[in-house]
Design an enzyme around this catalytic site. Sequence first.
Site, mmCIF file in Angstrom:
data_model
loop_
_atom_site.group_PDB
_atom_site.id
_atom_site.type_symbol
_atom_site.label_atom_id
_atom_site.label_comp_id
_atom_site.label_asym_id
_atom_site.label_seq_id
_atom_site.Cartn_x
_atom_site.Cartn_y
_atom_site.Cartn_z
ATOM 1 N N ASP A 62 0.789 -1.227 0.000
ATOM 2 C CA ASP A 62 0.000 0.000 0.000
ATOM 3 C C ASP A 62 0.828 1.287 0.000
ATOM 4 O O ASP A 62 1.257 1.747 -1.038
ATOM 5 C CB ASP A 62 -0.981 -0.010 1.173
ATOM 6 C CG ASP A 62 -2.028 -1.106 1.039
ATOM 7 O OD1 ASP A 62 -1.826 -1.997 0.193
ATOM 8 O OD2 ASP A 62 -3.043 -1.080 1.754
ATOM 9 N N GLU A 94 -4.133 -6.672 13.471
ATOM 10 C CA GLU A 94 -3.655 -6.521 12.093
ATOM 11 C C GLU A 94 -2.167 -6.187 12.058
ATOM 12 O O GLU A 94 -1.421 -6.695 11.225
ATOM 13 C CB GLU A 94 -4.463 -5.418 11.399
ATOM 14 C CG GLU A 94 -4.101 -5.194 9.945
ATOM 15 C CD GLU A 94 -4.918 -4.082 9.315
ATOM 16 O OE1 GLU A 94 -4.909 -3.969 8.073
ATOM 17 O OE2 GLU A 94 -5.575 -3.304 10.052
#
Length: 832
Positions: free
Chosen positions: A578, A802
């Site tokens: 990302d 996460e």
Amino acid sequence: MARGERRRRPAPAEGQRTVERVSRGGPGRQGGGARGTAGGAALAVVVLALALALSGRWVLAWYRARRAVTLHSAPPALPPDSSGPAAAPDLFWGTYRPHVYFGMKTRSPKPLLTGLMWAQQGATPGTPRLRHTCEQGDGVGPYGWEFHDGLSFGRQHIQDGALWLTTEFVKRPGGQHGGDWSWRVTVEPQASGTSFLPLVSLFFYVVTDGQEVLRPEVETKGQLKFISGHTNELGDFRLTLLPPTSPGGAAPKYGSYNVFWSSNPGLPLLTDMVKSRLNSWFQHRPPGASPERYLGLPGSLKWEERGPSGHGQFLIQQVTLKVPFSVEFVFESGSAQAGGNRALGQLTGSLLTQVLDSHVEAFRKRFEKTFQLKEKGLSPGEQVLGQVALSGLLGGIGYFYGQGLVLPDTGVEGSEQKEDPILFPPVPLFSGVPSRSFFPRGFLWDEGFHQLVVQRWDPLLTREAVGHWLGLLNADGWIGREQILGDEARARVPPEFLVQRAAHANPPTLLLPVWHMLEGGDPADLAFLRRAFPRLHAWFSWLHQSQAGPVPLSYRWRGRDPALPTLLNPKTLPSGLDDYPRASHPSATERHLDLRCWVALGARVLSQLAEQLGEAEAAAELSPLAASLEEQETLDKLHWAQELGVFADFGNHTKAVQLKPRPPQGQVRVVGQPQPRLQYVDALGYVSLFPFLLRLLDPSSPRLGPLLSLLADSRHLWSPFGLRSLAASSPFYNQRNSEHDPPYWRGAVWLNINYLALGALHYYGHLEGPHQAQAAKLHNELRANVVKNVWRQYEATGFLWEQYSDQDGRGMGCRPFQGWTSLILLIMAEDY
């Protein structure tokens, strides 16, 4: 632009040259009618040339669009109807609805769905807070599977304020339609010894999605006696909600009942429909106790809101009672006759307890035999963490069916695409999910990491998952990186992320479990790989060709964000990393190190597989490519940044960029001196390590030492909680990418890359070479740091996260994240 597309464009250029020649010739050399005839002929040539050019482009665009949404012609990796009850009865029913707290469905395009909602009556003014789908911010938690074997049973705990729920299920094989199953839902006060015993409503529901038949039979006071039904796949069946008892079944409990029956409003609207119907007050009147009011569903089986034929049915039974209590819900298949397991009686009460206990014991024994955590000296708490990591991953496996949205490859990168997205053909997907609350759908690069864990536990599940993913291959060999299949999945995704672009790739992590299959030599795995090879080869070939870089043996991720004035560094979403910093000014000159390493790994794995399978033609193509991509001199030439002392990306770059406030626009990117130029990108972090992470370096490589030094340096990547994603010394470290976009892969610790790093350290620590001792030492220290922190955060919060902060180790991002963070189990087991 992809290499192959450059050769397809001479026709428009030739048409343009024709127009230029006619213009230069011009009229005027002949008189009268001759001039008119010549002018008309020239005009005709111009019109014809333009028409041919435009039609050629239209045909090419149409051809690309058709291929983007045409399924690949290679034979499927899985047998026909492999998901059905005849081919895989043990897998037909499952907790394949990861986005709900508790529910089951069949592996079918039009499944029978069952689920649970609950609400604490009187806890808040107005309508009680209804719990159904896992949400990031609903205040529920911690929650997750304590045990789940991926096949036949599971036990989950859910904390909801003052309530402690335990949901259990067990399947019993038999018949031709997937057998029977039973649920038990137990609700107790969170604090033991409390005098406050809330009134709680449970809502058990059944949903059909077509012409299936449901026939409810009701007793007095609105209590369902049972629901009988029939579908083509399930045959005849019966669902029974048993009377509630105290936990453990020692005594009956008084319950108040309500029921509602309507057409299926659409799966994303189930919660809202129930909320809208909770508008009538009823009295809960246990014998000898004071009555209490509660909000309930309409109290009859009057058929309401009958929709058009084929919409299916929604039948829900509400039972309201005081905690603590247990309720059991049983599905019995008509084809599972009285013989066999059914002869023991209905799977309820003490028999259900006995069967669940035997499954738990078998799970624990199998778990230790598989992962050997106790033998390796892990603490009892860490052993529980491993069981929860595995169970959460298995309990998050879903079965999805639907059509995705695809934007075809125009062949011209950066061109503004005005075409509407096209629907991909209806496809099924059996896959793990990263997060039940935030990402309850399939992600391509996550799934390869998921299956590394699943494969150690149940290789059949991995073959099923990989086979389904390969079933998504389009005619070009592309697989969409995010699979949003079905109305429920689509309802949870922001519109800007619904469309998948057929020019964009994703890391081919499915090759990691394929590599493990190849090395393991299991005959069932090798038989699967033989069937899957044509599709694996097509997928790899598409990646290798479509993402080719500006010079031979270089590669570039297509699909970087444009250089908008509000972005510090345009993202590269297809890479999976990302916002990891790349060249500051995106261009076709970029060379991406991580992508080249993924392609090198793919060539290595597939060339070895081709040789083992006797695929001579493919081996002749892949083996030289693999050798070229692993050649140290070429890797150095393309990606070794001598001035940085590490491997790096290459592109049009300057580090003199920063976000500065500029009213009224907010923060904008300002580019200072020096101006961007073609150079290596100084962004030390995970990307810098990829030749090491994927074990592409020789143990005696002179580049291995500098990478290990970078990894071990606390000024750069080393932290007490794991390797950080971006060096603390980087100007991009923990920097926002825009005013509204916090850092993601800019310093936080991620378990998937730490797992790859530990695997590489373990690998080089067991191979003779100048860095063997250093690699072994770093492996032990890094493993200890990662395990200690993940366990500490799980103990404090009840969740796997996460990502983790590199500064204090706290869990960050979404939770529960029992996708690739479940790799903590393999880290503890030292299984790489």
